[in-house]
Design an enzyme around this catalytic site. Sequence first.
Site, short mmCIF file in Angstrom:
data_model
loop_
_atom_site.label_atom_id
_atom_site.label_comp_id
_atom_site.label_asym_id
_atom_site.label_seq_id
_atom_site.Cartn_x
_atom_site.Cartn_y
_atom_site.Cartn_z
N TYR A 1 10.33 -67.46 -1.82
CA TYR A 1 9.42 -68.64 -1.64
C TYR A 1 8.03 -68.12 -1.45
CZ TYR A 1 8.79 -73.53 -2.35
OH TYR A 1 8.52 -74.84 -2.73
N TYR B 1 17.55 -79.32 5.30
CA TYR B 1 18.39 -80.15 4.59
C TYR B 1 19.76 -79.90 4.72
CZ TYR B 1 14.88 -81.12 0.70
OH TYR B 1 13.86 -81.47 -0.10
N ASN C 1 15.44 -88.17 -1.24
CA ASN C 1 14.65 -87.26 -1.39
C ASN C 1 13.64 -87.04 -2.56
OD1 ASN C 1 13.67 -84.44 -0.16
ND2 ASN C 1 14.03 -83.92 -2.50
N GLU C 2 12.44 -87.62 -2.37
CA GLU C 2 11.57 -87.69 -3.43
C GLU C 2 12.04 -88.71 -4.61
OE1 GLU C 2 10.58 -83.75 -4.99
OE2 GLU C 2 8.75 -83.60 -3.58
N GLU D 1 15.94 -77.00 -5.04
CA GLU D 1 16.09 -75.96 -6.16
C GLU D 1 17.60 -75.23 -5.54
OE1 GLU D 1 12.91 -77.15 -5.85
OE2 GLU D 1 12.57 -75.60 -4.40
N GLU E 1 6.08 -82.00 2.94
CA GLU E 1 6.19 -80.63 2.22
C GLU E 1 5.04 -80.02 1.84
OE1 GLU E 1 8.93 -80.80 -1.00
OE2 GLU E 1 10.58 -81.35 -0.03
#
Length: 632
Positions: free
Chosen positions: A329, A77, A181-182, A123, A262
Site C-alpha cells: 500500500y 477491520y 463501511n462506506e 480490497e 481513512e
Amino acid sequence: MTTTALLLFCACSALCGNLALAQRSFSIDYQNNCFEKDGQPFQYISGSIHYSRIPRYYWQDRLMKMYMTGLNAIQVYVPWNFHEPVQGVHNFTGDRDLEHFLDLTNQTGLLVILRPGPYICAEWEMGGLPSWLLKKKNILLRSADTDYLQAVGAWFAVLLPKLKPWLYINGGNIITVQVENEYGSYFACDYNYMRHLRTLFRFFLGEDVVLFTTDGNTDKEMTCGTLQGLYATVDFGTDTNITEAFKRQRHFEPMGPLVNSEFYTGWLDHWGDKHAAVDAKAVSKVLGEMLTLGANVNMYMFEGGTNFGYWNGADHDKRFRSVVTSYDYDAPLSEAGDPTEKLLAIRDIIAQFRDIPAGPVPPATPKFAYGFVTLKKVGNVSEFLKIFSPSGPVKSKDPLTFEEMKQPYGYMLYRTTLPRNLSEPTPLISPLNGVHDRAYVSVNGVYQGFLERDTTLVINVTGNHGDTMDLLLENMGRVNFGSKINDYKGLLSSLNLGKDALTDWKIYSLNIDGAIAEGWPHLQSSKSGPTYRREPSVGPAFYTGTLQPNGLNWDTFLKLHEWTKGQVWINGVNLGRYWPARGPQQTLFVPGPLLSTTLPNTITVLELEQAPPQLRVLFMDRPHLNITANKL
Ligand SMILES: *[C@@H]1O[C@H](CO)[C@@H](O)[C@H](O)[C@H]1NC(C)=O
Ligand SMILES: *[C@@H]1O[C@H](CO)[C@@H](O)[C@H](O)[C@H]1NC(C)=O
Ligand SMILES: *[C@@H]1O[C@H](CO)[C@@H](O)[C@H](O)[C@H]1NC(C)=O
Ligand SMILES: *[C@@H]1O[C@H](CO)[C@@H](O)[C@H](O)[C@H]1NC(C)=O
Ligand SMILES: *[C@@H]1O[C@H](CO)[C@@H](O)[C@H](O)[C@H]1NC(C)=O
Ligand SMILES: *[C@@H]1O[C@H](CO)[C@@H](O)[C@H](O)[C@H]1NC(C)=O
Ligand SMILES: *[C@@H]1O[C@H](CO)[C@@H](O)[C@H](O)[C@H]1NC(C)=O
C-alpha cells in the site's frame, strides 16, 4: 501554534474533569466539537492495520512500531469470511485470534477503532462477506434481504458478545465501533438495512458505545451512508481540499469532532496496473493540516501486509481487475513491517502535536537473500486428481459454479469430451463471458491456451472426437467493491466449440491446499509418488524444490523470475499468487518464521501457463513491487 488551534476547535469545557475521572468513559462532546475520554477532550491519531494480513507472530512487532511512531490508536477491520469459513463454523484461533490481537494492542498502549462490518471492502475477498451467502441466487447483499440479515444476525450474535468486554467503557480499549463501511457508495441505499444494523449493534454492545459511519466525501455518499444515532465521518486522501471535506462532514454533523476515518497514505495495486505510490511529503503535510484543525485522523493504511492464500479482492469497473498479493500500500510501515521515510516524516509531524514515546522506532526485521533454489517438475494437475479430489467428480449437463460445488476459493477442474473431430483450429468461445476468472485449456494433455474474463473470450483448439478437454478454472478473488459483489466463480455458463454447445461435464473440486499442507508432494516422493522431471512444460503443472536450512529464519522475498502466473507454497503455507508476466508485483513476501532453521524447506509452485527454461526461483533480501508489463 498547535495548542491554540486545538483549543479553538476542541476546548475542554469548564465543567469537564474531576467528576468523570473516577469512571472510564468515552463519548462525543458536541459542545466542544471533540471526543471526550474519561472527562477530558481527546483527539486520536490512528493507523489502520489488518491482523488478517499479518502472521500472528508479527502482530506485536507491528503494533510496537505504530506506538513508537506516536499513534494513540489503531483501526482494524474484522473480516467475516476469515472467521466463518463455513456457515455456522467459526474460527478465532491462531492467525484468526482476534481477542489475542486486541490483547496485544491493549498491552502496547493503543486504543482501538473497530470496524466489524459486516461488509468491510478492504480490497479483501468479497469485501469480507462469506461466499456461502451466494448459495441463495440473487441474494441482495448489504440490504434488508431476509436471508442476508439472518446470516448477519447469527454472525453478530457470535462476534459482538466477544467484543463487548473489550469496549473502553467496559475496561477494554475499543473506543468506537464503525457500522458497515462506506455504505453510501453502494447502490442499494437501504435505510432499513442500516437501521437493522444499528439495532443489532445497540443490542449486543449497549447504548453507551460510540457508533459511527464512514463515507466517501460526496453528498450522495453521505446521504445514503449516514443514519441518525451513528456519528458521520468522512474519508479522503492527499488530493482533497480538507476545508471542503470537513465542511461536508459538518453539513451532516453540525457539531462534534472532525474525523477523517481513512486518510490514504498510499494506494492498492491491481495486476496489470502501474504501481501506486503517494508522496511522503504530501502525506505528512496534509496530516499536519488536519491535526492543526483538531481533527481526528486514521491513516489508511499504516501497515498494509499481505493477501496470503486466496484473500485478495478485486474491482470490477470497466473490466475485472484482481488485487495483487502484496498489500504494501506504500504505507508508512512496509509490507514486511519495516519503517519507511514516510513513517519518519509522519512521526516528525505527530511530535508537533503530542508527546511521542521516548526512544527510536524499532528497526526493520533482518532480511536474507537465500539465493537460487532449483525446482523439478512434479507433474501436471490432471495427473493428481485422485489426491486433490478423492471423492471424484460431480457430473452435470451444464457446468456448476464454485458456489454450487461448495468450494469457496482456489481452483477447480472442468472436464468434457470433444463432440466431433476438429479438422482445423476451432474457436472455443465463452459466449456469455462466463469464465470467472481464467480457464487453462488442454485437450488430451496438450495445452491450448487460456480464456480470461472480460478480455479473452475465444481461443482456437484442436483435437478429435472423444478427446478429453480439461479446463482448470482459477478463481482470482471476488469483487470487493461496487454493485458487482455477487461474484460467482468458475464456469458460469456453457462454452461453445464452434457452433456446438459443450455439455456433460465432470467437475472436480480440488483441495490442493489440503494436500500440500499434509506434505504432498514431498512426503510421497520416496514411496510410490511422482517421478520428478527436469523439463518445464506449458499448461498447469506443479514444480517443487527445497531450500536447505542455513540456521537463519529471516524474512525474505521470493522472486519467480520468468515464470508466468501461478500460486506458491512454502512449508505447506500458501504465500499467494504470483504473476510477474503482468506485474507490477515481482516478489512475494516470505515471513521468516515460516522457514525452518534446521529442516529442508519445501517450495511448491503451481505454474498455470508456462515455466521458464531454467526451473529455479530466487530468494532476495528486498521486495520488487513496481514493474508492470506493457503487454496485457
Ligand atoms: C483456524 O484458523 C487457523 C489460522 O488460520 C488455522 O491454523 C486452523 O487450522 C483453523 N482451524 C480450523 C478448525 O480450521
Ligand atoms: C488493558 O490494559 C490495561 C492496562 O495494562 C489493563 O488494566 C486492562 O485490564 C486491560 N484490559 C483488558 C480487557 O485486558
Ligand atoms: C480549499 O477550499 C477553500 C474554499 O472552501 C479555499 O478557500 C482554499 O483556497 C482551498 N484550498 C486549496 C489548497 O485549494
Ligand atoms: C476423426 O478422426 C479420427 C482420427 O484422425 C478418425 O479415425 C475418425 O474416422 C474421424 N472421425 C470422423 C467422424 O471424421
Ligand atoms: C482461429 O483459427 C482460424 C482458422 O485457422 C483463424 O482464422 C483465426 O484467426 C484463429 N483465431 C484465433 C483467435 O486465434
Ligand atoms: C499430463 O501428464 C500426463 C502424464 O504424463 C500426460 O499424458 C499429459 O499429456 C499431461 N498433460 C499436460 C496438460 O501437460
Ligand atoms: C521501483 O522501486 C525501487 C525500490 O523498491 C526503486 O529503487 C525504483 O526506482 C522503482 N522503479 C520504478 C520504475 O519506479
